[in-house]
Design a protein around this motif. Sequence first.
Motif, PDB file in Angstrom:
ATOM      1  N   TRP A   1      -3.297   5.637  -0.789  1.00  0.00           N
ATOM      2  CA  TRP A   1      -4.112   6.417   0.135  1.00  0.00           C
ATOM      3  C   TRP A   1      -3.584   7.847   0.112  1.00  0.00           C
ATOM      4  O   TRP A   1      -2.405   8.081   0.415  1.00  0.00           O
ATOM      5  CB  TRP A   1      -4.018   5.837   1.543  1.00  0.00           C
ATOM      6  CG  TRP A   1      -4.490   4.416   1.650  1.00  0.00           C
ATOM      7  CD1 TRP A   1      -3.874   3.294   1.128  1.00  0.00           C
ATOM      8  CD2 TRP A   1      -5.680   3.955   2.315  1.00  0.00           C
ATOM      9  NE1 TRP A   1      -4.605   2.175   1.422  1.00  0.00           N
ATOM     10  CE2 TRP A   1      -5.718   2.537   2.157  1.00  0.00           C
ATOM     11  CE3 TRP A   1      -6.690   4.587   3.025  1.00  0.00           C
ATOM     12  CZ2 TRP A   1      -6.740   1.756   2.683  1.00  0.00           C
ATOM     13  CZ3 TRP A   1      -7.706   3.810   3.560  1.00  0.00           C
ATOM     14  CH2 TRP A   1      -7.729   2.417   3.383  1.00  0.00           C
ATOM     15  N   TRP A  28      -8.931  -4.206   4.406  1.00  0.00           N
ATOM     16  CA  TRP A  28      -8.803  -2.923   5.086  1.00  0.00           C
ATOM     17  C   TRP A  28      -9.219  -3.021   6.553  1.00  0.00           C
ATOM     18  O   TRP A  28      -8.588  -2.451   7.437  1.00  0.00           O
ATOM     19  CB  TRP A  28      -9.638  -1.863   4.370  1.00  0.00           C
ATOM     20  CG  TRP A  28      -9.089  -1.500   3.014  1.00  0.00           C
ATOM     21  CD1 TRP A  28      -7.817  -1.700   2.562  1.00  0.00           C
ATOM     22  CD2 TRP A  28      -9.787  -0.869   1.935  1.00  0.00           C
ATOM     23  NE1 TRP A  28      -7.682  -1.249   1.262  1.00  0.00           N
ATOM     24  CE2 TRP A  28      -8.882  -0.726   0.855  1.00  0.00           C
ATOM     25  CE3 TRP A  28     -11.099  -0.423   1.775  1.00  0.00           C
ATOM     26  CZ2 TRP A  28      -9.224  -0.143  -0.353  1.00  0.00           C
ATOM     27  CZ3 TRP A  28     -11.455   0.162   0.564  1.00  0.00           C
ATOM     28  CH2 TRP A  28     -10.525   0.299  -0.489  1.00  0.00           C
ATOM     29  N   ARG A  65       0.572  -5.401   5.925  1.00  0.00           N
ATOM     30  CA  ARG A  65       1.159  -5.430   4.586  1.00  0.00           C
ATOM     31  C   ARG A  65       2.362  -4.502   4.516  1.00  0.00           C
ATOM     32  O   ARG A  65       2.640  -3.756   5.451  1.00  0.00           O
ATOM     33  CB  ARG A  65       0.119  -5.023   3.545  1.00  0.00           C
ATOM     34  CG  ARG A  65      -0.402  -3.604   3.761  1.00  0.00           C
ATOM     35  CD  ARG A  65      -1.350  -3.176   2.689  1.00  0.00           C
ATOM     36  NE  ARG A  65      -2.659  -3.763   2.876  1.00  0.00           N
ATOM     37  CZ  ARG A  65      -3.663  -3.595   2.014  1.00  0.00           C
ATOM     38  NH1 ARG A  65      -3.476  -2.903   0.918  1.00  0.00           N
ATOM     39  NH2 ARG A  65      -4.845  -4.115   2.255  1.00  0.00           N
ATOM     40  N   LEU A  96      -1.831   0.296   8.434  1.00  0.00           N
ATOM     41  CA  LEU A  96      -1.733  -0.576   7.259  1.00  0.00           C
ATOM     42  C   LEU A  96      -0.491  -1.456   7.318  1.00  0.00           C
ATOM     43  O   LEU A  96      -0.499  -2.602   6.850  1.00  0.00           O
ATOM     44  CB  LEU A  96      -1.721   0.271   5.981  1.00  0.00           C
ATOM     45  CG  LEU A  96      -3.037   0.979   5.640  1.00  0.00           C
ATOM     46  CD1 LEU A  96      -2.810   2.035   4.564  1.00  0.00           C
ATOM     47  CD2 LEU A  96      -4.109  -0.020   5.193  1.00  0.00           C
ATOM     48  N   VAL A 116       4.194  -1.181   3.361  1.00  0.00           N
ATOM     49  CA  VAL A 116       3.734   0.188   3.122  1.00  0.00           C
ATOM     50  C   VAL A 116       4.898   1.030   2.610  1.00  0.00           C
ATOM     51  O   VAL A 116       5.993   1.000   3.175  1.00  0.00           O
ATOM     52  CB  VAL A 116       3.160   0.822   4.402  1.00  0.00           C
ATOM     53  CG1 VAL A 116       2.876   2.309   4.192  1.00  0.00           C
ATOM     54  CG2 VAL A 116       1.879   0.108   4.828  1.00  0.00           C
ATOM     55  N   GLU A 144      -2.421   0.254  -4.946  1.00  0.00           N
ATOM     56  CA  GLU A 144      -3.314   0.859  -3.948  1.00  0.00           C
ATOM     57  C   GLU A 144      -2.614   2.069  -3.343  1.00  0.00           C
ATOM     58  O   GLU A 144      -1.475   1.964  -2.886  1.00  0.00           O
ATOM     59  CB  GLU A 144      -3.645  -0.142  -2.847  1.00  0.00           C
ATOM     60  CG  GLU A 144      -4.550   0.412  -1.751  1.00  0.00           C
ATOM     61  CD  GLU A 144      -4.898  -0.651  -0.711  1.00  0.00           C
ATOM     62  OE1 GLU A 144      -5.426  -1.711  -1.119  1.00  0.00           O
ATOM     63  OE2 GLU A 144      -4.631  -0.433   0.486  1.00  0.00           O
ATOM     64  N   ALA A 185       0.857  -1.180   0.000  1.00  0.00           N
ATOM     65  CA  ALA A 185       0.000   0.000   0.000  1.00  0.00           C
ATOM     66  C   ALA A 185       0.893   1.231   0.000  1.00  0.00           C
ATOM     67  O   ALA A 185       1.845   1.310   0.778  1.00  0.00           O
ATOM     68  CB  ALA A 185      -0.901   0.009   1.234  1.00  0.00           C
ATOM     69  N   HIS A 186       0.592   2.177  -0.855  1.00  0.00           N
ATOM     70  CA  HIS A 186       1.310   3.445  -0.873  1.00  0.00           C
ATOM     71  C   HIS A 186       0.483   4.488  -0.127  1.00  0.00           C
ATOM     72  O   HIS A 186      -0.746   4.509  -0.235  1.00  0.00           O
ATOM     73  CB  HIS A 186       1.563   3.917  -2.304  1.00  0.00           C
ATOM     74  CG  HIS A 186       2.643   3.148  -3.011  1.00  0.00           C
ATOM     75  ND1 HIS A 186       2.455   1.846  -3.461  1.00  0.00           N
ATOM     76  CD2 HIS A 186       3.911   3.495  -3.363  1.00  0.00           C
ATOM     77  CE1 HIS A 186       3.575   1.420  -4.051  1.00  0.00           C
ATOM     78  NE2 HIS A 186       4.461   2.412  -4.018  1.00  0.00           N
TER      79      HIS A 186
END
Length: 299
Positions: free
Chosen positions: A70, A163, A29, A25, A31, A68, A9-10
């Motif tokens: 955010w 999530w 996972r 997050l 990040v 993905e 996840a970025h």
Amino acid sequence: MSKARITTAHVLGPGALGLVFAHQLSTQRNVTLITKATHPTRYYYTFAQHSSALTVNNTSAPKESITEIWLFTKAHQCKSALQSVLGHLHPKANIILSHNGMTNVAELIDLLQPTQGLYFMLTQQAAYKPQSAEVIHVSQGPSTIGAINQVAKKRLDTLMTDWQSAIPLLTKSTDITSARWQKLLINLAINPIATHFNQLNGALRAPQYASDVMALLNEAINVAQKEGVNVVLAEALALVYQVMTNTAKNRCSMLQDKLNGRETEIEAMCGYVVNMARKHGLAAPINELYYQRIKGDKP
């Protein structure tokens, strides 16, 4: 609950909430935090008096395909932030936005491919940064995510499992537009008045502010109804005064921005209501007044 799939996840925006969600997050996972070259290279997270370094990767120039991301930005920075990563997005990427105020999501949808999902998250998690490399997580309030475009609606149920495994008190919204309007009404009734008069949230319960609270809300509700969003003034007022009570000792984000010489989100609050009122042939004089006051054009 089964463990989330290990994907990257970025997170763009190393502000207080960006760092909080990057930490959450990262429990499930990998990040990658997208920062600027002038930002710190290491961040520290504190919750319930326990501190630790964020276990994230930092980059100012992402090279891998982003599946993905955010985006935790101010409302007025949202479009440019999305534009800055468009070339790195996977054709089926999921993009989650989170900011105060209202933005024109149609402009953002137009930037994306039809196979890229756009979502919006509202959150009551609270945090602040005592210094640039540290975030203090004050409370784990509820958050809600909803789909903005059609492809996001098809994927939302599947994504929620992952999530929710990382983010506490996260729920799905089936009507994120109405939820955003409700959040806007709370912001409208508190931020401009507290900022102009340099007051903590709780002070706005005093009688001298009541007429402006009422007018700001009423003008916005008239617009919301034209946009097909049904809001009842009495219910909005009750919620607003409850929030003032619950956050009585808080200094709102707009006042913090003003005191720190940062651009405020008045454009996405009173400015949004004024522009939408004009679109529908309505008047919004009190929103216009506070827009000018916060912009510094009117005493």
